[in-house]
Design a protein around this motif. Structure first.
Motif, short mmCIF file in Angstrom:
data_model
loop_
_atom_site.label_atom_id
_atom_site.label_comp_id
_atom_site.label_asym_id
_atom_site.label_seq_id
_atom_site.Cartn_x
_atom_site.Cartn_y
_atom_site.Cartn_z
N LYS A 46 30.54 40.87 29.30
CA LYS A 46 30.04 42.09 29.94
C LYS A 46 31.18 42.85 30.58
O LYS A 46 31.28 42.92 31.80
N PRO A 47 32.10 43.41 29.77
CA PRO A 47 33.19 44.17 30.38
C PRO A 47 32.66 45.43 31.07
O PRO A 47 31.63 45.97 30.68
N SER A 48 33.37 45.84 32.09
CA SER A 48 32.96 47.02 32.84
C SER A 48 33.15 48.27 31.99
O SER A 48 34.18 48.45 31.35
N ASN A 49 32.15 49.12 31.99
CA ASN A 49 32.25 50.40 31.28
C ASN A 49 32.51 51.54 32.25
O ASN A 49 32.52 52.69 31.86
N ASP A 50 32.70 51.20 33.51
CA ASP A 50 32.92 52.20 34.54
C ASP A 50 34.42 52.53 34.61
O ASP A 50 35.21 51.76 35.14
N PHE A 51 34.81 53.66 34.08
CA PHE A 51 36.22 54.06 34.04
C PHE A 51 36.82 54.13 35.43
O PHE A 51 37.92 53.66 35.68
N GLU A 53 35.97 52.55 38.15
CA GLU A 53 36.16 51.21 38.69
C GLU A 53 37.43 50.56 38.12
O GLU A 53 38.20 49.95 38.85
N GLU A 54 37.65 50.73 36.84
CA GLU A 54 38.84 50.16 36.20
C GLU A 54 40.11 50.81 36.75
O GLU A 54 41.11 50.14 37.00
#
Length: 93
Positions: A46-51, A53-54
């Motif tokens: 479940k990688p983060s898709n929130d740019f 946040e990254e």
């Protein structure tokens, strides 16, 4: 207070699990490895898709890296610049 009841600000402020382990008697050693593997698999699935946040995590990483590297730079302030540093600062052309 007993050492295993002590809380650490780093872990609690980041909502991280904290396990007290003992290599001498094996207390929680297997548990920590299982938890680390579980979290790694969970993160990979479940990688983060929130740019945003990254980006923020990356900026925090570089801020911390800069602070830790900067702590040792005080001893280099009195050092004379090398030829490479002098050339880059004062190019002849």
């Amino acid at each position: 207070p007993k050492a295993t009841t002590k809380k650490f600000k780093f872990a609690t402020s980041r909502n991280l699990p904290l396990y007290y382990c003992s290599a001498a008697d094996g207390t929680n050693v297997v548990r920590v490895f299982h938890e680390a593997i579980r979290l790694a698999v969970e993160g990979a699935e479940k990688p983060s898709n929130d740019f945003t946040e990254e980006v923020m995590r990356t900026l925090e990483y570089f801020d911390m890296k800069e602070k830790t590297e900067g702590a040792g730079s005080d001893k280099d302030k009195d050092k004379e610049p090398s030829n490479t540093e002098t050339t880059q600062e004062n190019p002849k052309n």
